[in-house]
Design a protein around this motif. Structure first.
Motif, PDB file in Angstrom:
ATOM      1  N   ALA A 280     -35.352 -39.301 -33.695  1.00  0.00           N
ATOM      2  CA  ALA A 280     -34.531 -39.153 -34.903  1.00  0.00           C
ATOM      3  C   ALA A 280     -33.567 -40.313 -35.108  1.00  0.00           C
ATOM      4  O   ALA A 280     -32.942 -40.411 -36.172  1.00  0.00           O
ATOM      5  CB  ALA A 280     -33.747 -37.845 -34.824  1.00  0.00           C
ATOM      6  N   ALA A 281     -33.442 -41.173 -34.121  1.00  0.00           N
ATOM      7  CA  ALA A 281     -32.486 -42.279 -34.211  1.00  0.00           C
ATOM      8  C   ALA A 281     -32.809 -43.173 -35.414  1.00  0.00           C
ATOM      9  O   ALA A 281     -33.970 -43.520 -35.670  1.00  0.00           O
ATOM     10  CB  ALA A 281     -32.513 -43.100 -32.931  1.00  0.00           C
ATOM     11  N   GLY A 282     -31.775 -43.524 -36.181  1.00  0.00           N
ATOM     12  CA  GLY A 282     -31.968 -44.415 -37.309  1.00  0.00           C
ATOM     13  C   GLY A 282     -32.353 -43.727 -38.597  1.00  0.00           C
ATOM     14  O   GLY A 282     -32.480 -44.373 -39.638  1.00  0.00           O
ATOM     15  N   LYS A 283     -32.544 -42.406 -38.548  1.00  0.00           N
ATOM     16  CA  LYS A 283     -32.906 -41.677 -39.764  1.00  0.00           C
ATOM     17  C   LYS A 283     -31.667 -41.468 -40.633  1.00  0.00           C
ATOM     18  O   LYS A 283     -30.536 -41.580 -40.178  1.00  0.00           O
ATOM     19  CB  LYS A 283     -33.519 -40.324 -39.410  1.00  0.00           C
ATOM     20  N   ILE A 289     -34.220 -33.687 -39.963  1.00  0.00           N
ATOM     21  CA  ILE A 289     -34.677 -33.740 -38.574  1.00  0.00           C
ATOM     22  C   ILE A 289     -33.745 -32.991 -37.620  1.00  0.00           C
ATOM     23  O   ILE A 289     -34.222 -32.256 -36.747  1.00  0.00           O
ATOM     24  CB  ILE A 289     -34.886 -35.197 -38.128  1.00  0.00           C
ATOM     25  N   PRO A 290     -32.403 -33.151 -37.715  1.00  0.00           N
ATOM     26  CA  PRO A 290     -31.531 -32.403 -36.799  1.00  0.00           C
ATOM     27  C   PRO A 290     -31.738 -30.896 -36.869  1.00  0.00           C
ATOM     28  O   PRO A 290     -31.664 -30.207 -35.848  1.00  0.00           O
ATOM     29  CB  PRO A 290     -30.120 -32.800 -37.265  1.00  0.00           C
ATOM     30  N   VAL A 291     -31.998 -30.392 -38.075  1.00  0.00           N
ATOM     31  CA  VAL A 291     -32.247 -28.953 -38.222  1.00  0.00           C
ATOM     32  C   VAL A 291     -33.526 -28.563 -37.499  1.00  0.00           C
ATOM     33  O   VAL A 291     -33.587 -27.541 -36.800  1.00  0.00           O
ATOM     34  CB  VAL A 291     -32.339 -28.566 -39.709  1.00  0.00           C
TER      35      VAL A 291
END
Length: 342
Positions: A280-283, A289-291
């Motif tokens: 998810a880095a950079g999104k 995505i966190p959800v």
């Protein structure tokens, strides 16, 4: 029926007792401090429910239970899911209440469905991420047919089976074991529950009460121990031995096994969280995505529709999220697609 504590002393069980005490203390600290502790506790509700049914001689598919809880059954839910889902809901209700509430006589009666409590309201519980449905304590969340089956469990009773007296006898034991170390007291209470059989139709409730008792004694404060997960690892001949000493050692070993399973799940989720967060880095900060990650860490399996509901996106968008995260697919017997963390 009665159950005598008698001359039960912790000195006679010093070895197994020390192992169980240490294992539970380490698990409690780990869950309390872990960044994935909440997810581990949520997953434990499902693992415990399935294991409780297994100990009772019934087999329930974990994935069916998770999907039913999210109200996303892939087929018409069967009556076999009523009891395991009730266990999940009961564990959530106990978690919302103060430690020791479930062990009280009134708590037992409420959880068994033979008494009503107006002071404790149903609260929103996440059943698939943000925006989940209310976790109704009763059978209002079921279809009328399933609710009728469930209520029937309470109505078909042996008139000579005095549940009030038996519950009273078990509740008295809760006071009598206060002098014992927490784990030994819990083992004795479970043995007494097996012996007294206070409830005709909800024998599984005893495992939940043992977990709440450990919470009330401060042994496992962070969450409700998945006691049945540990019982499942102990051979039936030991759990059902005629010698009480053998049974108590078996129950202490079950607590250790439950703690070991919990530690493994914490390790598994911690590693998975790091891997998923790297993806998810950079999104974008508004990314869903966190959800999706939170959902993956709090359920044994997730479907595209569960992710879509939690993240408020389309099922197609949910599939794209799964692809971005590289989540492991766990196909349920060819009937649907689901993803999860082993």
């Amino acid at each position: 029926m009665t159950y005598e504590i008698g001359k039960l002393t912790h000195e006679t069980l010093l070895g197994p007792l020390a192992v169980a005490e240490d294992a539970l203390a380490r698990l409690d600290e780990r869950v309390a401090r872990s960044e994935v502790g909440t997810g581990c506790a949520a997953r434990a509700d499902f693992f415990e429910s399935v294991s409780s049914m297994w100990v009772g001689g019934e087999f329930v598919h974990l994935e069916d239970l998770v999907l039913h809880d999210a109200q996303m059954d892939i087929r018409a839910p069967s009556h076999e899911l009523v009891i395991p889902h009730r266990i999940v809901r009961a564990r959530r209700r106990v978690s919302r209440n103060d430690p020791g509430w479930a062990v009280s006589r009134s708590g037992i009666m409420v959880l068994a469905g033979v008494a009503e409590e107006t002071s404790v309201e149903s609260e929103p519980v996440d059943r698939g991420g943000e925006g989940g449905e209310l976790d109704l304590v009763g059978d209002a969340a079921m279809s009328p047919e399933l609710a009728e089956i469930s209520v029937g469990e309470l109505l078909i009773r042996d008139p000579d089976w005095d549940e009030g007296e038996r519950i009273g006898g078990w509740s008295e034991l809760v006071k009598n074991v206060e002098r014992l170390p927490a784990t030994l007291a819990a083992a004795a209470l479970w043995d007494a529950w097996e012996h007294l059989e206070p409830l005709q139709r909800q024998h599984w409730l005893g495992q939940l009460l043992v977990s709440d008792f450990l919470r009330s004694r401060g042994k496992v404060r962070s969450h409700l121990l998945a006691f049945a997960v540990g019982l499942r690892e102990v051979p039936r001949e030991r759990r059902r031995a005629s010698d009480r000493f053998v049974r108590l050692v078996a129950f202490l070993d079950a607590m250790g096994a439950a703690a070991a399973a919990g530690m493994k799940d914490i390790d598994r989720l911690t590693l998975a969280k790091r891997q998923l967060e790297r993806k998810a880095a950079g999104k974008r900060t508004t990314s869903s995505i966190p959800v999706a990650i939170d959902l993956l860490l709090s359920r044994p399996i997730v479907s595209a529709h569960m992710i879509a509901k939690a993240a408020k996106i389309t099922p197609r968008g949910a599939l794209n999220l799964v692809s971005e995260l590289g989540a492991r697919e766990m196909t349920g017997r060819g009937r649907y697609r689901a993803w999860g963390i082993l």
